[in-house]
Design a protein around this motif. Sequence first.
Motif, mmCIF file in Angstrom:
data_model
loop_
_atom_site.group_PDB
_atom_site.id
_atom_site.type_symbol
_atom_site.label_atom_id
_atom_site.label_comp_id
_atom_site.label_asym_id
_atom_site.label_seq_id
_atom_site.Cartn_x
_atom_site.Cartn_y
_atom_site.Cartn_z
ATOM 1 N N GLY A 42 0.782 -1.227 0.000
ATOM 2 C CA GLY A 42 0.000 0.000 0.000
ATOM 3 C C GLY A 42 0.817 1.283 0.000
ATOM 4 O O GLY A 42 0.244 2.370 -0.067
ATOM 5 N N THR A 44 2.431 4.419 -1.246
ATOM 6 C CA THR A 44 2.035 5.185 -2.428
ATOM 7 C C THR A 44 2.992 6.341 -2.667
ATOM 8 O O THR A 44 3.290 7.103 -1.748
ATOM 9 C CB THR A 44 0.593 5.719 -2.283
ATOM 10 N N THR A 99 -1.031 0.670 -10.102
ATOM 11 C CA THR A 99 -0.753 -0.336 -9.085
ATOM 12 C C THR A 99 0.359 -1.203 -9.639
ATOM 13 O O THR A 99 0.269 -1.679 -10.773
ATOM 14 C CB THR A 99 -1.993 -1.194 -8.774
ATOM 15 N N THR A 133 0.861 2.955 -6.388
ATOM 16 C CA THR A 133 0.714 2.168 -5.166
ATOM 17 C C THR A 133 1.391 0.825 -5.338
ATOM 18 O O THR A 133 1.194 0.138 -6.334
ATOM 19 C CB THR A 133 -0.783 1.974 -4.836
ATOM 20 N N THR A 135 2.025 -3.047 -4.356
ATOM 21 C CA THR A 135 1.311 -4.194 -3.804
ATOM 22 C C THR A 135 2.185 -5.438 -3.919
ATOM 23 O O THR A 135 3.062 -5.504 -4.785
ATOM 24 C CB THR A 135 -0.034 -4.430 -4.523
#
Length: 156
Positions: A42, A44, A99, A133, A135
């Motif tokens: 998460g 960012t 992402t 972001t 992940t």
Amino acid sequence: MDGDKVKTDKPEETPADYMDMGPGGMVHPYLGNFGMPAAEEGMTARAGTRLEEGAAKATPEAVEDSLRTVYDPEIPVNIYDLGLIYSCEMDDYGDVAVTMTLTAPACPVAGEMPGQVAEAVAGVDGVGEVAVTLTWEPPWRPDMMSEDARMALDLF
């Protein structure tokens, strides 16, 4: 020669030669980050500014091309073809949400790569604010690479 130190021109390192990066991490002045905790799910990175109302938005191809300018420093293939970009969406205002993942959570550039991606995308004419972001789900696998990447790495 037990107990004797080998004499070199290199000065002996001391803990003061390292910069403290908070709990669990240090930065060596020549070797860079090491001992850093893995980048968190998460995390960012942000770049860019909101487009003026009515400004032309970038094309998806231009954004994709900007992603292809960012390389993992340990692998001679761009992050897009490596399969590190999981999604890239532009809204009606020209803002872009990316992402992405990395090849491993302990990747030495884990803390830097999302910022590099955000800056690359924000540099495209017609892109507003960018949020990248990080992940770890799903974990990256070599089969996520494009055919071009597999060919460049001799992975057929």
